[in-house]
Design a protein around this motif. Structure first.
Motif, short mmCIF file in Angstrom:
data_model
loop_
_atom_site.label_atom_id
_atom_site.label_comp_id
_atom_site.label_asym_id
_atom_site.label_seq_id
_atom_site.Cartn_x
_atom_site.Cartn_y
_atom_site.Cartn_z
N LEU A 20 -15.87 -5.56 -5.26
CA LEU A 20 -15.12 -4.22 -5.05
C LEU A 20 -14.16 -4.21 -6.69
O LEU A 20 -14.31 -3.32 -6.60
N ARG B 258 -13.29 9.52 -1.57
CA ARG B 258 -13.40 10.21 -0.06
C ARG B 258 -12.85 11.16 0.00
O ARG B 258 -13.65 11.91 0.58
N ARG C 107 -10.61 0.88 -3.77
CA ARG C 107 -10.13 0.29 -2.51
C ARG C 107 -9.44 1.40 -2.98
O ARG C 107 -9.87 3.17 -1.84
N PRO D 170 -21.86 -0.34 1.13
CA PRO D 170 -20.65 -1.40 0.86
C PRO D 170 -22.12 -2.00 0.41
O PRO D 170 -23.32 -1.96 0.70
N GLU E 91 -11.59 4.70 -4.18
CA GLU E 91 -12.58 4.85 -3.53
C GLU E 91 -12.45 5.86 -2.45
O GLU E 91 -13.07 6.88 -2.19
N LYS E 92 -11.03 5.36 -1.61
CA LYS E 92 -10.59 6.75 -0.78
C LYS E 92 -10.46 8.16 -1.23
O LYS E 92 -10.50 8.61 -0.63
N MET F 201 -9.04 -5.45 -6.46
CA MET F 201 -9.94 -5.05 -5.28
C MET F 201 -8.64 -3.82 -4.84
O MET F 201 -9.56 -2.72 -4.22
N ASP G 125 -9.25 -1.42 6.34
CA ASP G 125 -10.72 -1.06 5.98
C ASP G 125 -11.33 -1.51 4.99
O ASP G 125 -11.10 -0.40 4.27
N LEU G 126 -12.22 -2.03 4.29
CA LEU G 126 -12.94 -2.43 2.79
C LEU G 126 -13.72 -1.55 2.27
O LEU G 126 -13.96 -0.99 1.70
N ASP G 127 -14.39 -1.28 3.13
CA ASP G 127 -15.55 -0.58 2.83
C ASP G 127 -15.36 1.43 3.24
O ASP G 127 -16.75 1.72 3.42
N ASN G 128 -14.21 1.80 3.25
CA ASN G 128 -14.10 3.31 3.74
C ASN G 128 -14.70 3.37 4.88
O ASN G 128 -15.11 4.97 4.37
#
Lengths: 169, 887
Positions: free
Chosen positions: B848, B786, B779, B862, B782-783, B775, A146-149
């Motif tokens: 990204l 989140r 990620r 995205p 970002e994770k 990248m 999952d790249l865009d989370n």
């Protein structure tokens, strides 16, 4: 078989393989007419399609048939049939295959979410993994691809992941 | 400019002329003019559908102009109709079958030619520039659509409909693009293009129909999975290559010698010596390739050193050398090309395990399986592999098992090195003993064949031993297969090179022997003549030539080497066929039929059925090919033998695998880039190139046999050709080219070029890695954002600990950060090297990668605009890619 010439241009088949029509017809000789000039509206039920040797042992046969059939229930017209074999043939480019593979793996919406993954995994392993294991594998898969989370796999995620796979033919 | 003035005049002229004509003509014209707008309206929907907004805008602007033009076009259309009718009637026939993906290769020259046409005939014809351009654009677009329609994920019906429309459109308007004088030429060109495309299509059909054994291999594939099939595909590839080599050797060497050279028995080298003639036809002698076999076209010694043969003045010795070198050249080229192609197809090499689980999930099923038993095995193997991965994942933190495994792997490698060393010593020992034996005559059968027996035994025992040891290592079967192949390869290589060294010893002794024999031969010849003149008492009479069977021969080491290789190949064929017959077939028969009256279950229990040994078979094939490459120079017939062998083993092994073997317990798929086999083949090719080139360059050819007899070195034949057949300046040119002063800089230059290319590719790789890392970082970042958790980055964590106030600072508003993040996106996609063709993914990567890892605002959507998607109308709900609302 008048449309055969045009179908060369739409599929990845050569003349030899266009004889697929006869395969189609052999599945149910009583249903399929030999003469296709008037475009008769003939559909073969899923039971027949799924029993072909190519699909018989495939755990995803139902999904494959559903994806390629126009009515979404696995009943196939000749065109759908040709479509299916065209995409599954060796000559089709990876992008196209990835697109259809994506369609095979998701269920209703346009994303592969966790429940889809669980279903896929259970089909692949014939329910031999425990629930914990299944959940963990699915989490890992989403985590990896999952790249865009957003917690599910979109077509782009899927393509990105799968065209790099050494096993993806 | 001129058109404007001409136009009213034209109209006036037309109307003026129409008056005196009769009513019918006028009616016809009226009808034509009336029908025209309708015709245009019929076309309109198609065009309007395809026309871009830009063209529509232009349309409204140009409206006034266009009304005039429309009238004009009416005239033109009429004119065109008249001219075009015969062609139009012809095209539909082609158009159905013709249009094909090859179009884009032909298209480029179409616009340019029609451009020049339109320029030259600007005055006569009256289609405006804009109209022309637009039409052309549309035609091009349609053509592109036709070419690409197979790549669109649309339903067949939709595809058919669009294809038909596009073809009709192209047929209709393609003719309009060329005008005036150029039109005929243009029409001709279009027609030829179509013919050419049709031909290509037919040729493609023909080619696929010609691929041999496709059905057989597919059948094997469906029963045993793609890994076994990959062996047969490799075998087929090998067969194709050998067929070409066979064509060269037989077409340029063997057949000219047979047809145009001297016949058997005319000269000593083509005659069986008197001493051997009694036994020359015995079966055992022939099976050893002595007797008549030795003095036949199969071997080097038979060829004559005549500079030219036959009425065609065919330069046989030159051709012999060229074919010998060309065999290697062609094979090298082919292997490397195939490797390059495979590497291209392979996409990313699956070494980095970013997607272990995802790949397992989505690509582990082998869609080629069509057999219930194989499918069962596949299910089981997938389940185990998942379980293994899960266990790996769970125990990733605890390293104790890793140590054990590492220890086991080291142990396994140690054991295998030991056994390799042991077998190497054994071979050395046996070779030494055989050299000892060579001087004695009273040998038992065992002592005679000791070397072959030991080698075959090693070949039989070692691979299973390695396999057993490899169990310790516990690799994935695909990796295990590679290791296994590498180890057996090392073993075989040892065998091969001991064989070669033994051979070289033999050659050297023969070379020493040769000198004395040469003297004896000349002496005998002289004596014969002297005797003749003495007996006849007539020194003037020319004596009849000596019977070729009586002349004293040299040992002809080339033929001896050739015979060794042919023998080895033949015995290899026998052994491998017998192994299949006994090891697989007999075993299967016993297991199948003795099972009814046995104490335990033979099928499930101990002997069971055999599995297809992929690694052994592939290696056997590779080494066999090495033998052929080495031996082909000294035994031109060897290539023919090999072609027969490959042909028969295709059928034999296909039958054997289907009849006697069972699918592997752990079915695994062959990866698409089977460059590993090719790499082995390349290595063997190189290793077999060395001895042959060495002999050609350094050893003197035998004085009385072969195409190079009488020369100091084999390559002198090239010098001779340059001196005698080419003009003098070519000779000087070659002598300059052969000058070390020129060769050394050339080599240096090549080395530098290799170095440069290597470093460039390394730099690309590095940047690739860098991007990947970025990248991944983005990620992760970002994770974490989140999940509202801390960063995983330990350094950042520490920093935040150090700055206690930081948490009090409100996060930056997310909005302003978005634009800069999206803007630079398209640029890097163009400049990023080495990853062309994946526009969609690339944009994502770069987006990204470029997003600031320290950015506070949650970028929850995205990257927005994407490259062209799979096309409209692929299914319900086209909303994908827009991104979901943030959670």
């Amino acid at each position: 078989m008048q449309t055969a010439h045009i179908e060369f241009d739409c599929t990845y088949f050569t003349r030899k393989e266009i004889l697929l029509f006869y395969r189609y017809r052999d599945l149910a000789p009583q249903l399929v007419p030999l003469d296709y000039t008037n475009h008769p509206d003939v559909k073969l039920p899923y039971e027949l399609i799924g029993s072909m040797p190519e699909l018989k042992d495939n755990p995803f046969r139902q999904r494959i048939a559903e994806v390629f059939s126009e009515d979404g229930e696995g009943n196939m017209t000749l065109d759908d049939f040709l479509d299916m074999f065209s995409v599954l043939s060796e000559m089709a480019p990876r992008d196209l295959k990835a697109y259809y593979a994506f369609k095979i793996y998701f269920n209703n919406d346009d994303f592969i979410c966790k429940s889809d993954l669980e279903k896929t995994l259970n089909k692949l392993t014939r329910n031999e993994l425990t629930e914990d294991e299944v959940r963990m594998v699915c989490e890992k898969v989403i985590d990896e691809a999952d790249l865009d989370n957003d917690g599910r796999l979109s077509l782009e995620d899927f393509q990105h992941m799968i065209v790099r796979a050494p096993d993806f033919l | 400019m001129r058109r404007k003035t001409k136009l009213p005049g034209g109209v006036e002229e037309q109307t003026g002329r129409s008056w005196p004509r009769n009513v019918v003509a006028m009616m016809m014209r009226m009808k034509a003019r009336m029908s025209l707008p309708r015709g245009r309206e019929e076309e309109q929907p198609i065009r309007r559908k395809e026309a871009k907004p830009r063209t529509v805008m232009r349309r409204t602007v140009m409206w006034g102009k266009e009304r005039r033009e429309r009238r004009e076009e009416g005239r033109k259309e009429r004119r065109r109709k008249k001219k075009r009718r015969p062609r139009v009637r012809r095209t539909p026939l082609n158009s159905l079958t013709v249009v094909y993906a090859g179009f884009d290769s032909v298209c480029p020259f179409l616009p340019s030619s029609s451009d020049s046409n339109s320029n030259s005939s600007e005055e006569e014809e009256s289609m405006s520039e804009g109209e022309m351009a637009r039409l052309m654009e549309e035609v091009e677009e349609k053509k592109k659509l036709i070419a690409n329609i197979r790549n669109k994920p649309w339903r067949m019906q939709r595809r058919l409909k669009l294809l038909k429309e596009a073809q009709e459109f192209v047929d209709k308007f393609e003719g309009a693009l060329g005008k005036g004088k150029g039109r005929k030429w243009y029409a001709y060109k279009v027609m030829m293009t179509k013919k050419w495309i049709k031909f290509q299509r037919d040729f493609e059909n023909f080619r696929t129909a010609c691929i041999p054994w496709e059905r057989k291999i597919k059948e094997v594939e469906s029963h045993f999975g793609s890994s076994v099939a990959s062996y047969f595909i490799f075998l087929r590839w090998m067969y194709g290559m050998n067929l070409v080599l066979f064509g060269f050797t037989f077409g340029l060497v063997v057949i000219p010698e047979v047809l145009m050279g001297l016949p058997y028995g005319s000269i000593p080298r083509k005659t069986v010596p008197r001493a051997e003639q009694d036994t020359a036809q015995d079966y055992s002698v022939l099976m050893d390739f002595n007797g008549y076999c030795k003095y036949s076209v199969l071997f080097y010694g038979y060829y004559n050193d005549q500079r030219t043969v036959g009425v065609l003045k065919f330069r046989l010795p030159l051709s012999y050398l060229m074919v010998g070198i060309g065999t290697f050249g062609y094979s090298l080229m082919l292997v490397i090309r195939t490797m390059a192609k495979n590497a291209d197809v392979g996409g990313g090499d699956g070494e980095d395990s970013d997607f272990t689980f995802a790949w397992k999930m989505f690509t582990s099923w082998d869609y080629l399986i069509g057999n219930a038993e194989t499918a069962d095995n596949k299910y089981a193997s997938i389940t185990t592999s998942f379980k293994e991965s899960i266990v790996d994942e769970q125990e990733n933190q605890k390293d104790e098992n890793i140590h054990l495994r590492r220890f086991l792997r080291v142990l396994a490698n140690f054991l295998i090195t030991c056994s390799l060393g042991g077998s190497g010593y054994l071979i050395y020992f046996v070779v030494k003993r055989s050299q000892e034996f060579a001087t004695r005559d009273d040998l038992s059968w065992y002592e005679k064949n000791e070397m072959e027996i030991v080698m075959s035994l090693l070949g039989l025992v070692c691979p299973p031993l390695f396999e057993t040891i490899a169990e310790l290592e516990d690799y994935h079967p695909r990796i295990a297969l590679k290791w296994q192949l590498g180890r057996i390869f090392a073993l075989f290589l040892g065998n091969l090179y001991t064989f070669l060294f033994a051979l070289f010893d033999e050659v050297n002794t023969k070379l020493e022997e040769e000198q004395s024999i040469k003297n004896a031969s000349i002496w005998a010849m002289k004596e014969y003549y002297a005797n003749y003149s003495r007996l006849m008492n007539d020194s003037e009479a020319t004596p009849p030539p000596m019977d070729p069977a009586d002349v004293i021969r040299g040992p002809c080491w080339e033929t001896a080497v050739g015979i060794e290789f042919v023998k080895l190949t033949v015995s290899d064929i026998q052994v491998s066929y017998l192994t299949i017959l006994i090891g697989d077939f007999a075993r299967a028969v016993i297991v199948r039929f003795l099972n009814y009256c046995w104490c335990w279950d033979l099928e499930a229990g101990f002997p069971s059925y055999g599995e297809f040994d992929i690694s052994g078979n592939v290696l056997g094939l590779v080494f066999n090919q090495g033998m052929i490459w080495m031996g082909a120079f000294y035994a031109p017939g060897l290539v023919g033998i090999n072609v027969l062998r490959l042909l028969s083993s295709m059928y034999y092994q296909c039958w054997a695998v289907m009849a006697t073997n069972v699918p592997h317990e752990r079915v695994f798929k062959a990866s698409k880039s089977n460059n590993f086999y090719m790499g082995l083949l390349l290595l063997v090719l190189f290793l077999s190139l060395l001895p042959v080139v060495y002999t050609i360059m350094t050893l003197p050819p035998s004085f009385d046999c072969g195409p190079f007899s009488g020369k100091d070195k084999m390559f002198d034949i090239i010098m001779e050709t340059i001196d005698l057949d080419l003009p003098a300046f070519m000779g000087t040119l070659f002598s300059y080219a052969a000058n070390p002063g020129l060769i050394i800089p050339a080599v240096l230059l090549m080395v530098l070029a290799i170095y440069y290319l290597n470093s460039v590719s390394e730099a690309y790789q590095n940047s690739n890695m860098e991007l990947k890392k970025k990248m991944k970082m983005a990620r992760d970042e970002e994770k974490n954002r989140r999940n509202n958790a801390d960063t995983t980055n330990q350094v950042m964590k520490d920093l935040e600990d150090l700055l206690p106030n930081r948490s009090l600072i409100p996060p930056a508003p997310p909005e302003p950060e978005k634009p800069p993040e999206q803007e630079p996106k398209p640029k890097p996609t163009k400049t990023k090297p080495g990853t062309a063709g994946k526009g969609v993914n690339l944009q994502k990567d770069v987006a990204l990668a470029s997003s600031n890892p320290n950015a506070r605002g949650p970028v929850s959507r995205p990257p927005g605009p994407r490259g062209p998607g799979p096309g409209p109308g692929a299914g319900p709900g086209r909303g994908r890619g827009r991104g979901p609302p943030p959670r």
